[in-house]
Design an enzyme around this catalytic site. Sequence first.
Site: not given
Ligand code: HSE
Length: 419
Positions: A127, A294, A196, A96, A178, A120, A181, A125
Amino acid sequence: MNKLKIGIIGLGTVGTGVVKTLKNVDSVEIVKIAVKNINKPRGVELSQGILTDNPYDIINNPDIDVVVELIGGVEPAWEYISASIKNGKHIVTANKELLAKKGEELFNLAEEHNRVCLYEAAIAGGIPIIMPIKTILAGNKINKIQAILNGTTNYILTKMDANGASYEDVLKEAQELGYAETDPTGDVEGYDAAYKITTLATIAFKQRIKIENVYREGISKVRKEDMKEASELGYKIKLIANASIDDNGNADVRVHPMLVSQKTMLAHIDYVTNAVAMSGHPIGNIVLSGPGAGEFPTASSVVGDILAIQAEFGKTDYMLPMMRCHHSAKANPVNIDDTFNKYYISITAPNAIGVIAKIGTICANKNISLASIMQKEVLENNTANITVITEKCQERLIKEVVNELDNCTVNSLIRVAEG
Ligand code: HSE
């Protein structure tokens, strides 16, 4: 059957999900996977010799038809993708940041070499959103998007709301689990969502949006008291990616926390789930929601793109025409100070006669109407917390109001979504 031959650059969470998913797909063969460290244990069974630590074993491999870039970031991803296109490869990417910062260059280069670049997985993610906008929604004039595009921040805000907990405490817990980050800046300060919405608005509006014109604020200043007050007033606080465009091509694109009415669907998109609400003609209003990140949800989008290429590969000289970039027009950016919004203002004021009257007068002098004002009690230290919700007014004027409330402390100023 001629198998589509692909090379994958990057074998992290998403790459691993793609490899696992492709084990059940006969029409695609993974020829090589480039990783940083070929000796690192992997969460998937790999055939002998498939790993390389040199991405150019993929980029320069004449047997490979499609390069799947899953490393993220601008460099070296741009170097690998541009070299791959010049070598005649089609591209599938989940990147992205690269799309937001170099989309125009990337799609021009792909077009020049008659190659496609599908992405996509980069937006929301799992969707399905890019392909639907480009194909079945192609006849629409989409003029408004409100979306939850970042799972980490939505998880943190949902937990703050459910547990009455502070941002700092929930972030710490999310990092331990987790979900966030170690350096959470990209997510919590809204960069990820800004990348995005830049691409999403560009394709939905068919007008280029520049990332530098996307206003961005993260969630790190949202207080647990704001969550509670918003809840009592019938709202939830969410990090919303907004984009709207008028008939003259003026585009207002931004990411910031917002109070959203509990009567709307977005208020009920919780934890790591993402959602995209769009309005357009003739479709009306639609909401797509699902897992925004995910291993497997993102792999679903990457594999869908690979199979879209596979279905046409070798059968046409101009592949996937609807999925290509068709917008050369550039939107006119709207400055945040010129936008009109409703506002939530949390104020701590001295307990003195005329304080509420003064707040009302400062707003009235700027022609700002108040939708609600709430003070429950006077606190032990002889101050009072006052919560104001305004009617729609110009951002520039609400900033002047905040400056003029000189004997009060403005704890928070958060925009309120309409509807
Ligand atoms: N880091 C993003 C989120 C996921 O927390 O949604 C990957 O784009």
